[in-house]
Design an enzyme around this catalytic site. Sequence first.
Site, PDB file in Angstrom:
ATOM      1  N   ARG A  92       3.180  30.613 -25.100  1.00 45.24           N
ATOM      2  CA  ARG A  92       3.170  31.612 -25.951  1.00 45.24           C
ATOM      3  C   ARG A  92       1.673  32.314 -26.163  1.00 45.24           C
ATOM      4  O   ARG A  92       1.623  33.448 -26.564  1.00 45.24           O
ATOM      5  CB  ARG A  92       3.821  31.407 -27.290  1.00 45.24           C
ATOM      6  N   LYS A 111      11.760  13.750 -20.759  1.00 42.73           N
ATOM      7  CA  LYS A 111      12.464  12.974 -21.978  1.00 42.73           C
ATOM      8  C   LYS A 111      12.047  13.615 -23.460  1.00 42.73           C
ATOM      9  O   LYS A 111      10.936  14.046 -23.390  1.00 42.73           O
ATOM     10  CB  LYS A 111      12.518  11.456 -21.988  1.00 42.73           C
ATOM     11  N   ASP A 117      11.888   9.532 -15.921  1.00 42.24           N
ATOM     12  CA  ASP A 117      11.638   8.541 -16.883  1.00 42.24           C
ATOM     13  C   ASP A 117      10.290   7.977 -16.148  1.00 42.24           C
ATOM     14  O   ASP A 117      10.130   7.482 -15.189  1.00 42.24           O
ATOM     15  CB  ASP A 117      12.629   7.511 -16.829  1.00 42.24           C
ATOM     16  N   HIS A 118       9.159   8.294 -16.907  1.00 40.97           N
ATOM     17  CA  HIS A 118       7.794   7.943 -16.136  1.00 40.97           C
ATOM     18  C   HIS A 118       7.673   6.595 -15.904  1.00 40.97           C
ATOM     19  O   HIS A 118       6.696   6.188 -15.206  1.00 40.97           O
ATOM     20  CB  HIS A 118       6.528   8.402 -17.106  1.00 40.97           C
ATOM     21  N   LYS A 141       6.075   3.618 -12.391  1.00 42.63           N
ATOM     22  CA  LYS A 141       5.176   2.752 -12.382  1.00 42.63           C
ATOM     23  C   LYS A 141       4.997   2.041 -11.073  1.00 42.63           C
ATOM     24  O   LYS A 141       6.266   1.386 -10.867  1.00 42.63           O
ATOM     25  CB  LYS A 141       5.076   2.096 -13.947  1.00 42.63           C
ATOM     26  N   GLU A 150       3.497  -1.790 -27.891  1.00 38.47           N
ATOM     27  CA  GLU A 150       2.215  -1.017 -27.768  1.00 38.47           C
ATOM     28  C   GLU A 150       1.276  -1.177 -28.985  1.00 38.47           C
ATOM     29  O   GLU A 150       1.595  -1.620 -30.149  1.00 38.47           O
ATOM     30  CB  GLU A 150       2.717   0.594 -27.927  1.00 38.47           C
ATOM     31  N   ASP A 169      12.906   6.815 -28.340  1.00 38.39           N
ATOM     32  CA  ASP A 169      11.897   6.762 -27.615  1.00 38.39           C
ATOM     33  C   ASP A 169      11.504   5.987 -26.627  1.00 38.39           C
ATOM     34  O   ASP A 169      10.948   6.100 -25.601  1.00 38.39           O
ATOM     35  CB  ASP A 169      10.396   6.595 -28.753  1.00 38.39           C
ATOM     36  N   HIS A 213      13.116   3.749 -21.367  1.00 38.90           N
ATOM     37  CA  HIS A 213      12.199   3.124 -20.603  1.00 38.90           C
ATOM     38  C   HIS A 213      12.951   1.541 -20.308  1.00 38.90           C
ATOM     39  O   HIS A 213      12.901   0.864 -19.318  1.00 38.90           O
ATOM     40  CB  HIS A 213      10.910   2.969 -21.164  1.00 38.90           C
ATOM     41  N   LYS A 246       5.663  -0.011 -32.125  1.00 41.06           N
ATOM     42  CA  LYS A 246       4.443   0.379 -32.005  1.00 41.06           C
ATOM     43  C   LYS A 246       3.471  -0.482 -32.930  1.00 41.06           C
ATOM     44  O   LYS A 246       4.065  -1.393 -33.774  1.00 41.06           O
ATOM     45  CB  LYS A 246       4.251   1.573 -32.712  1.00 41.06           C
TER      46      LYS A 246
HETATM   47  C1  BG6 Z   1       6.702   7.567 -24.183  1.00 45.89           C
HETATM   48  C2  BG6 Z   1       6.804   7.391 -25.469  1.00 45.89           C
HETATM   49  O1  BG6 Z   1       7.764   7.747 -23.346  1.00 45.89           O
HETATM   50  O2  BG6 Z   1       5.981   6.269 -23.428  1.00 45.89           O
HETATM   51  C3  BG6 Z   1       5.623   7.113 -26.302  1.00 45.89           C
HETATM   52  O3  BG6 Z   1       7.145   8.763 -26.042  1.00 45.89           O
HETATM   53  C4  BG6 Z   1       4.938   5.741 -25.552  1.00 45.89           C
HETATM   54  O4  BG6 Z   1       5.746   6.905 -27.408  1.00 45.89           O
HETATM   55  C5  BG6 Z   1       4.983   5.972 -24.125  1.00 45.89           C
HETATM   56  O5  BG6 Z   1       3.551   5.497 -26.182  1.00 45.89           O
HETATM   57  C6  BG6 Z   1       4.485   4.597 -23.463  1.00 45.89           C
HETATM   58  O6  BG6 Z   1       4.243   4.811 -22.107  1.00 45.89           O
HETATM   59  P1  BG6 Z   1       3.240   3.883 -21.225  1.00 45.89           P
HETATM   60  O7  BG6 Z   1       3.110   4.585 -19.819  1.00 45.89           O
HETATM   61  O8  BG6 Z   1       1.771   4.008 -21.922  1.00 45.89           O
HETATM   62  O9  BG6 Z   1       3.561   2.512 -21.703  1.00 45.89           O
END
Ligand code: BG6
Length: 514
Positions: free
Chosen positions: A64, A173, A202-203, A207, A241, A260, A265, A365
């Site tokens: 925007r 996501k 899904d990142h 990895k 985390e 989350d 994951h 977290k």
């Molecule tokens: C994300 C979450 O998908 O993954 C975050 O939304 C989280 O809250 C993150 O911190 C963790 O990813 P990574 O690669 O740091 O383990």
Amino acid sequence: MSPDLPPEEVAIGPDATESVALGAALVVFGATGDLAHRKLYPALASMAAKGQLPYRLVVVGVARTEMDDDDFTAEVHRTIDKAAPDHAPGWADALDRRHVQFRYVPGSIDDPEAFEQLRAVLAEADQDLGAAGNRLYYLATIPQFFATAAKGLSDAGLAEEQPGSFRRIIVEKPFGHDLPSAIALNDELHRYFAEHQIYRIDHYLAKETVQNILALRFTNAIFEPLWNRRYVDHVQITVAEELGVEHRGTFYEKAGALRDIVQNHVMQVLALTAMEPSASFAADPVRDEKVKLLRSVRPFDPDRLVRDVVRGQYDAGESAGIEVPGYRDEEGVAPDSTTATYLAMRFEIDNWRWAGVPFYIRTGKRLAKRVTEVTLRYHAVPYLPLPHGAADSIEPNELVLRIQPDEGITLHFAAKVPGSPFRVRTVPLVFSYKEAFDEDPPEAYERVLLDAFLGDATLFIREDEVLESWRIVQPLIDAFGRGEVPLARYPAGSWGPEEADELMHDSDDTWRCL
Ligand code: BG6
């Protein structure tokens, strides 16, 4: 492949056998947002430096904020400069060499006018800048806009694939916020894009260490025979985390650890750890096996929820030597919030391989440190041929897949302590990625973009996978909403609520000390 280009300029992929269409456009919706700046632009720079971008790439930002092409180019360059100078040396020249151009379309995703403008920009990209009709649409926006963007693209005639070129849409996501909304989102996307065009990220799958679960299990002879109920006592998956919710309090309030981390994951790591071998590592065979596994996860028993699931929320505490606030004092969080920032739970998998083997997962977290691991703990030996006291410090064997940050694998086994008398102790056998391989693993988003350009969907989530994982967590969403699982408390910087130890109530199991 263009005859006038040296092969390294057009071939991408580690062994230069994979190649991407010569030209493409990458359209980033949410181009001024956090994800684009933190992940996508640095990934592009790094890919350019490695020769992994399509030759002639047009990056079209849509957002925007009012700005023109030059402002956008300068903004992306500034971001890359800040984020990527070390791991992408020479990125500016590399972008030039690959003729990367930046264009910008100001506008809102729900405004058809913006899509008309986008259409014109893409037509110019095809005709004058060599984008060749190939398009990757990246939805780096808030999820509420996913379906709107898909519709906007379709209405503007930008969704349908033309012969000889691709149109793919990458969806970040969260994919829905529960089972019904995920079904609805799938249905909506399918109105405009075919399943083979949809790349759900899904990142975690990008990895290296997560992908290595497949390599370890299915390209070695020694592990797979020991990967079942006969030998494995239980499995633990930890996604811990150290960070809190940062500036994402408003988002996290609605998501919590379940949406989350667990639904996506953790479910992916669980599926790769527990699935049957697939016929190949291509997209559909792998995804078929993951779906089969997810379907075998036993639905939670509503009468046992309090015994099988622990929810927690962090209070103020100390993290990495600094005093940090409790969750309820974070920006964007309600002072009486009941959102879980920690979850531990016990899964059962109903199939021959895993019957009777508990899978314990925990995530949170503001835990003591950042670490993601999968641990297979093996049965104790049936009998120890040693005198009392000679084997006090041996533990059952453990195979630990260290997903991050200290990537590698550790096998814990008993060894004789040198000298006399005969005593044994548990020792680690350690494999470290850093020591074994010279190169740094690529950032997850580099891999995501590369595979999307290549059209390799292995690391993306198929429709049925996403629905199966929502099916698994939906009873928890419902029960949490009804307040049926109490919220335990833990200080920031700890290993979570003590109640999590109780999960292992009917066995001698304990969480692995990390
Ligand atoms: C994300 C979450 O998908 O993954 C975050 O939304 C989280 O809250 C993150 O911190 C963790 O990813 P990574 O690669 O740091 O383990």
